[in-house]
Scaffold this motif. Structure first.
Motif, PDB file in Angstrom:
ATOM      1  N   PRO A 193      12.137  12.353  -1.024  1.00 35.45           N
ATOM      2  CA  PRO A 193      13.111  12.259  -2.118  1.00 35.45           C
ATOM      3  C   PRO A 193      13.985  11.020  -1.943  1.00 35.45           C
ATOM      4  O   PRO A 193      14.016  10.412  -0.873  1.00 35.45           O
ATOM      5  CB  PRO A 193      13.932  13.540  -1.957  1.00 35.45           C
ATOM      6  N   GLY A 194      14.674  10.661  -2.990  1.00 35.63           N
ATOM      7  CA  GLY A 194      15.552   9.493  -2.913  1.00 35.63           C
ATOM      8  C   GLY A 194      15.003   8.332  -3.714  1.00 35.63           C
ATOM      9  O   GLY A 194      14.062   8.481  -4.508  1.00 35.63           O
ATOM     10  N   PRO A 195      15.559   7.139  -3.507  1.00 36.04           N
ATOM     11  CA  PRO A 195      15.134   5.965  -4.283  1.00 36.04           C
ATOM     12  C   PRO A 195      13.641   5.680  -4.111  1.00 36.04           C
ATOM     13  O   PRO A 195      13.102   5.753  -3.007  1.00 36.04           O
ATOM     14  CB  PRO A 195      15.984   4.825  -3.691  1.00 36.04           C
ATOM     15  N   ALA A 196      13.003   5.366  -5.223  1.00 36.19           N
ATOM     16  CA  ALA A 196      11.572   5.052  -5.173  1.00 36.19           C
ATOM     17  C   ALA A 196      11.332   3.758  -4.405  1.00 36.19           C
ATOM     18  O   ALA A 196      12.159   2.834  -4.434  1.00 36.19           O
ATOM     19  CB  ALA A 196      11.016   4.938  -6.592  1.00 36.19           C
ATOM     20  N   ILE A 197      10.215   3.711  -3.699  1.00 39.39           N
ATOM     21  CA  ILE A 197       9.818   2.514  -2.959  1.00 39.39           C
ATOM     22  C   ILE A 197       8.560   1.950  -3.609  1.00 39.39           C
ATOM     23  O   ILE A 197       7.564   2.668  -3.775  1.00 39.39           O
ATOM     24  CB  ILE A 197       9.535   2.836  -1.481  1.00 39.39           C
ATOM     25  N   ARG A 198       8.624   0.702  -3.965  1.00 36.89           N
ATOM     26  CA  ARG A 198       7.441   0.039  -4.524  1.00 36.89           C
ATOM     27  C   ARG A 198       7.488  -1.426  -4.112  1.00 36.89           C
ATOM     28  O   ARG A 198       8.395  -2.157  -4.512  1.00 36.89           O
ATOM     29  CB  ARG A 198       7.404   0.180  -6.039  1.00 36.89           C
ATOM     30  N   ILE A 199       6.532  -1.833  -3.294  1.00 36.51           N
ATOM     31  CA  ILE A 199       6.490  -3.212  -2.796  1.00 36.51           C
ATOM     32  C   ILE A 199       5.113  -3.768  -3.080  1.00 36.51           C
ATOM     33  O   ILE A 199       4.092  -3.213  -2.641  1.00 36.51           O
ATOM     34  CB  ILE A 199       6.793  -3.272  -1.287  1.00 36.51           C
ATOM     35  N   ALA A 200       5.059  -4.854  -3.834  1.00 39.82           N
ATOM     36  CA  ALA A 200       3.779  -5.450  -4.215  1.00 39.82           C
ATOM     37  C   ALA A 200       3.118  -6.114  -3.021  1.00 39.82           C
ATOM     38  O   ALA A 200       3.784  -6.685  -2.148  1.00 39.82           O
ATOM     39  CB  ALA A 200       3.995  -6.468  -5.328  1.00 39.82           C
ATOM     40  N   GLY A 201       1.799  -6.061  -2.995  1.00 42.57           N
ATOM     41  CA  GLY A 201       1.032  -6.754  -1.971  1.00 42.57           C
ATOM     42  C   GLY A 201       0.790  -8.200  -2.354  1.00 42.57           C
ATOM     43  O   GLY A 201       1.042  -8.617  -3.493  1.00 42.57           O
ATOM     44  N   ARG A 202       0.289  -8.959  -1.408  1.00 49.58           N
ATOM     45  CA  ARG A 202       0.005 -10.372  -1.645  1.00 49.58           C
ATOM     46  C   ARG A 202      -1.130 -10.514  -2.652  1.00 49.58           C
ATOM     47  O   ARG A 202      -2.169  -9.869  -2.534  1.00 49.58           O
ATOM     48  CB  ARG A 202      -0.386 -11.047  -0.323  1.00 49.58           C
ATOM     49  N   ALA A 203      -0.929 -11.370  -3.602  1.00 48.65           N
ATOM     50  CA  ALA A 203      -1.944 -11.575  -4.634  1.00 48.65           C
ATOM     51  C   ALA A 203      -3.223 -12.141  -4.025  1.00 48.65           C
ATOM     52  O   ALA A 203      -3.185 -13.019  -3.166  1.00 48.65           O
ATOM     53  CB  ALA A 203      -1.412 -12.517  -5.712  1.00 48.65           C
ATOM     54  N   GLY A 204      -4.352 -11.643  -4.502  1.00 45.03           N
ATOM     55  CA  GLY A 204      -5.637 -12.185  -4.090  1.00 45.03           C
ATOM     56  C   GLY A 204      -6.145 -11.720  -2.746  1.00 45.03           C
ATOM     57  O   GLY A 204      -7.151 -12.231  -2.250  1.00 45.03           O
ATOM     58  N   GLY A 205      -5.490 -10.743  -2.116  1.00 44.23           N
ATOM     59  CA  GLY A 205      -5.940 -10.255  -0.820  1.00 44.23           C
ATOM     60  C   GLY A 205      -7.132  -9.323  -0.950  1.00 44.23           C
ATOM     61  O   GLY A 205      -7.475  -8.865  -2.047  1.00 44.23           O
ATOM     62  N   PRO A 206      -7.784  -9.002   0.156  1.00 45.14           N
ATOM     63  CA  PRO A 206      -8.981  -8.145   0.113  1.00 45.14           C
ATOM     64  C   PRO A 206      -8.703  -6.716  -0.350  1.00 45.14           C
ATOM     65  O   PRO A 206      -9.641  -6.005  -0.721  1.00 45.14           O
ATOM     66  CB  PRO A 206      -9.491  -8.171   1.557  1.00 45.14           C
ATOM     67  N   LEU A 207      -7.440  -6.289  -0.329  1.00 42.96           N
ATOM     68  CA  LEU A 207      -7.100  -4.946  -0.792  1.00 42.96           C
ATOM     69  C   LEU A 207      -6.346  -4.978  -2.126  1.00 42.96           C
ATOM     70  O   LEU A 207      -5.765  -3.967  -2.535  1.00 42.96           O
ATOM     71  CB  LEU A 207      -6.252  -4.210   0.253  1.00 42.96           C
ATOM     72  N   SER A 208      -6.352  -6.112  -2.809  1.00 40.61           N
ATOM     73  CA  SER A 208      -5.686  -6.211  -4.107  1.00 40.61           C
ATOM     74  C   SER A 208      -6.250  -5.158  -5.067  1.00 40.61           C
ATOM     75  O   SER A 208      -7.461  -4.928  -5.119  1.00 40.61           O
ATOM     76  CB  SER A 208      -5.881  -7.603  -4.703  1.00 40.61           C
ATOM     77  N   GLY A 209      -5.348  -4.527  -5.794  1.00 37.80           N
ATOM     78  CA  GLY A 209      -5.742  -3.470  -6.710  1.00 37.80           C
ATOM     79  C   GLY A 209      -5.670  -2.083  -6.114  1.00 37.80           C
ATOM     80  O   GLY A 209      -5.804  -1.094  -6.833  1.00 37.80           O
ATOM     81  N   LEU A 210      -5.458  -1.999  -4.808  1.00 40.44           N
ATOM     82  CA  LEU A 210      -5.335  -0.709  -4.138  1.00 40.44           C
ATOM     83  C   LEU A 210      -3.868  -0.422  -3.819  1.00 40.44           C
ATOM     84  O   LEU A 210      -3.065  -1.338  -3.621  1.00 40.44           O
ATOM     85  CB  LEU A 210      -6.147  -0.676  -2.848  1.00 40.44           C
ATOM     86  N   SER A 211      -3.530   0.854  -3.759  1.00 41.22           N
ATOM     87  CA  SER A 211      -2.173   1.279  -3.404  1.00 41.22           C
ATOM     88  C   SER A 211      -2.206   2.049  -2.096  1.00 41.22           C
ATOM     89  O   SER A 211      -3.231   2.623  -1.722  1.00 41.22           O
ATOM     90  CB  SER A 211      -1.587   2.152  -4.514  1.00 41.22           C
ATOM     91  N   PHE A 212      -1.063   2.066  -1.404  1.00 46.05           N
ATOM     92  CA  PHE A 212      -0.992   2.834  -0.163  1.00 46.05           C
ATOM     93  C   PHE A 212       0.384   3.443   0.014  1.00 46.05           C
ATOM     94  O   PHE A 212       1.371   3.001  -0.589  1.00 46.05           O
ATOM     95  CB  PHE A 212      -1.368   1.973   1.045  1.00 46.05           C
ATOM     96  N   ALA A 213       0.452   4.475   0.831  1.00 43.18           N
ATOM     97  CA  ALA A 213       1.694   5.125   1.221  1.00 43.18           C
ATOM     98  C   ALA A 213       1.783   5.108   2.738  1.00 43.18           C
ATOM     99  O   ALA A 213       0.773   4.936   3.428  1.00 43.18           O
ATOM    100  CB  ALA A 213       1.748   6.558   0.701  1.00 43.18           C
ATOM    101  N   ALA A 214       2.988   5.277   3.258  1.00 42.07           N
ATOM    102  CA  ALA A 214       3.209   5.232   4.703  1.00 42.07           C
ATOM    103  C   ALA A 214       3.989   6.463   5.143  1.00 42.07           C
ATOM    104  O   ALA A 214       5.013   6.810   4.552  1.00 42.07           O
ATOM    105  CB  ALA A 214       3.967   3.964   5.091  1.00 42.07           C
ATOM    106  N   LYS A 215       3.491   7.113   6.145  1.00 41.13           N
ATOM    107  CA  LYS A 215       4.182   8.232   6.782  1.00 41.13           C
ATOM    108  C   LYS A 215       5.582   7.800   7.192  1.00 41.13           C
ATOM    109  O   LYS A 215       5.799   6.660   7.593  1.00 41.13           O
ATOM    110  CB  LYS A 215       3.356   8.668   8.007  1.00 41.13           C
ATOM    111  N   ASP A 216       6.521   8.717   7.134  1.00 44.31           N
ATOM    112  CA  ASP A 216       7.913   8.366   7.420  1.00 44.31           C
ATOM    113  C   ASP A 216       8.179   8.212   8.915  1.00 44.31           C
ATOM    114  O   ASP A 216       9.251   8.544   9.411  1.00 44.31           O
ATOM    115  CB  ASP A 216       8.859   9.409   6.819  1.00 44.31           C
ATOM    116  N   LEU A 217       7.191   7.691   9.629  1.00 40.80           N
ATOM    117  CA  LEU A 217       7.370   7.221  10.997  1.00 40.80           C
ATOM    118  C   LEU A 217       7.228   5.704  11.057  1.00 40.80           C
ATOM    119  O   LEU A 217       7.426   5.099  12.104  1.00 40.80           O
ATOM    120  CB  LEU A 217       6.343   7.851  11.940  1.00 40.80           C
ATOM    121  N   PHE A 218       6.865   5.088   9.898  1.00 40.45           N
ATOM    122  CA  PHE A 218       6.663   3.642   9.831  1.00 40.45           C
ATOM    123  C   PHE A 218       7.865   2.980   9.177  1.00 40.45           C
ATOM    124  O   PHE A 218       8.331   3.420   8.122  1.00 40.45           O
ATOM    125  CB  PHE A 218       5.392   3.315   9.038  1.00 40.45           C
TER     126      PHE A 218
END
Length: 390
Positions: free
Chosen positions: A8-33
């Motif tokens: 909960p709380g403020p949404a987190i959204r950080i764009a990845g580097r354009a043109g990278g090998p994972l462009s177009g994919l999204s990811f989430a991170a466990k709250d230990l990172f």
């Protein structure tokens, strides 16, 4: 249970580097990172209050962003990663969409739930005693515990450093392989393994319904690998390995969290606090015995897994248990899970959980282990199993 696995709380959204090998994919991170500018909560409300907000991303988060993936949120975890079922007294239990009403597995519960629900393509988790492998099995996902010490753990909240690893999830083998190439910093090989060992003691330890459910996937694996045989994973007993990991891990966790506990007296669920107390009270003789068993486990896996060989075993002994079970029922369940997960923390070999089987209508995963450093070979095998060809 809660459908939303994100914090909960403020949404987190950080764009990845354009043109990278994972462009177009999204990811989430466990709250230990660590995510720069956002508190790392660790699944406990008093940890975030004590720990300063990070100014830099964790290595794994930065690696995925640099490869073009977009970070879409941080996910629920068992308290300071001290859990295996995915239930958190403060943040709730994330939904297991593959088995509603049942636990998602922990401690990377929110990450597995987010991927299984299709809310992101990839998610970062951690694995010390099974915290990626178990939720991968319970939620029907690909999940990996890499070779211990291979990945940079900077910015990842530690628990038991001699066992801690960063891991990740994906729904399909192709996406999993794309993420693996980035995080392992290695291309996936073209060839499948030459030899397969089927761990008969591990299959015997699993519930009969789970072992039977995994047989078709195991048969497909046998058809892909030129040579296979049966052998024991732990000739001295899987339960001895489990007892050793159950000794070593709480001792290290106590040393990790002791300064925080003694200074801040944080709120904790009873099961989490009890585990830390047991770690603090472990006699030196028991620690010495467990260290010897760890040496035994490492030697055994070196012998079983020369280059080009993989070992197959059930990831978990049963599918996901019901959520909200009482503590006396949960104890034996946790012990049984550790019986098939202890080799990860003890020996540090890479292990991948592959989906594709159901027991009593709920997912169970088939695990593959390889020599230390042969992580990419396991990913290649997962790709071959999904495609049906070497």
């Amino acid at each position: 249970m809660r459908n939303d696995p994100f914090l909960p709380g403020p949404a987190i959204r950080i764009a990845g580097r354009a043109g990278g090998p994972l462009s177009g994919l999204s990811f989430a991170a466990k709250d230990l990172f660590d995510v720069a500018g956002h508190p790392t909560g660790g699944g406990n409300p008093d940890w975030a209050a004590h720990d300063p907000t990070p100014s830099r991303h964790a290595w794994a988060v930065q690696a995925l962003l640099d490869a073009g993936a977009e970070l879409v949120g941080k996910t629920v975890t068992d308290e300071v990663s001290l859990g295996i079922l995915g239930e958190n007294a403060f943040d709730g239990t994330p939904l297991n969409p593959a088995a509603p009403g049942h636990v998602p597995g922990g401690s990377s519960s929110g990450s597995a739930s987010a991927v299984a629900q299709g809310l992101c393509d990839i998610a970062l988790g951690t694995d010390t005693g099974g915290s990626v492998r178990v939720p991968a099995s319970f939620c029907g996902l690909h999940g990996i515990r890499p070779t211990h010490g291979r990945l940079d753990l900077t910015g990842m909240l530690p628990q038991a450093p001699s066992s801690d690893t960063t891991g990740w999830f994906a729904r399909d083998a192709a996406t999993f392989a794309r993420a693996s190439e980035v995080l392992l910093q290695e291309a996936i090989p073209d060839a499948v393994p030459m030899r397969l060992i089927v761990a008969t003691d591990a299959f015997g330890f699993a519930e009969p319904e789970t072992a039977a459910a995994l047989q078709p996937l195991l048969d497909r694996l046998k058809a892909l690998v030129p040579d296979w045989r049966e052998d024991l994973l732990a000739p001295g007993g899987l339960t001895a390995w489990a007892r050793a990991q159950r000794t070593l891990q709480p001792v290290e966790a106590w040393e990790t969290f002791r300064p925080w506990i003694e200074t801040h007296n944080p709120r904790m669920a009873f099961s989490v606090a009890r585990g830390l107390v047991l770690g603090a009270a472990t006699p030196e003789g028991e620690r010495g015995w467990a260290a010897m068993v760890r040496q035994e486990a490492r030697g055994r896996l070196r012998h079983l897994l020369p280059p080009g060989t993989i070992l197959a075993m059930p990831t978990t002994p049963f599918p996901a248990p019901k959520a909200g079970l009482p503590l006396p029922v949960l104890g034996p369940i946790r012990d049984a899970i550790l019986g098939l997960c202890a080799q990860g923390g003890l020996a540090g070999h890479p292990q991948i959980s592959i989906p594709g089987s159901l027991a009593d209508g709920r997912p169970v995963g088939l695990s593959l282990l390889a020599a230390r450093g042969a992580d990419a070979l396991l990913v290649r095998t997962a790709l071959a199993l999904e495609s049906g060809s070497p």
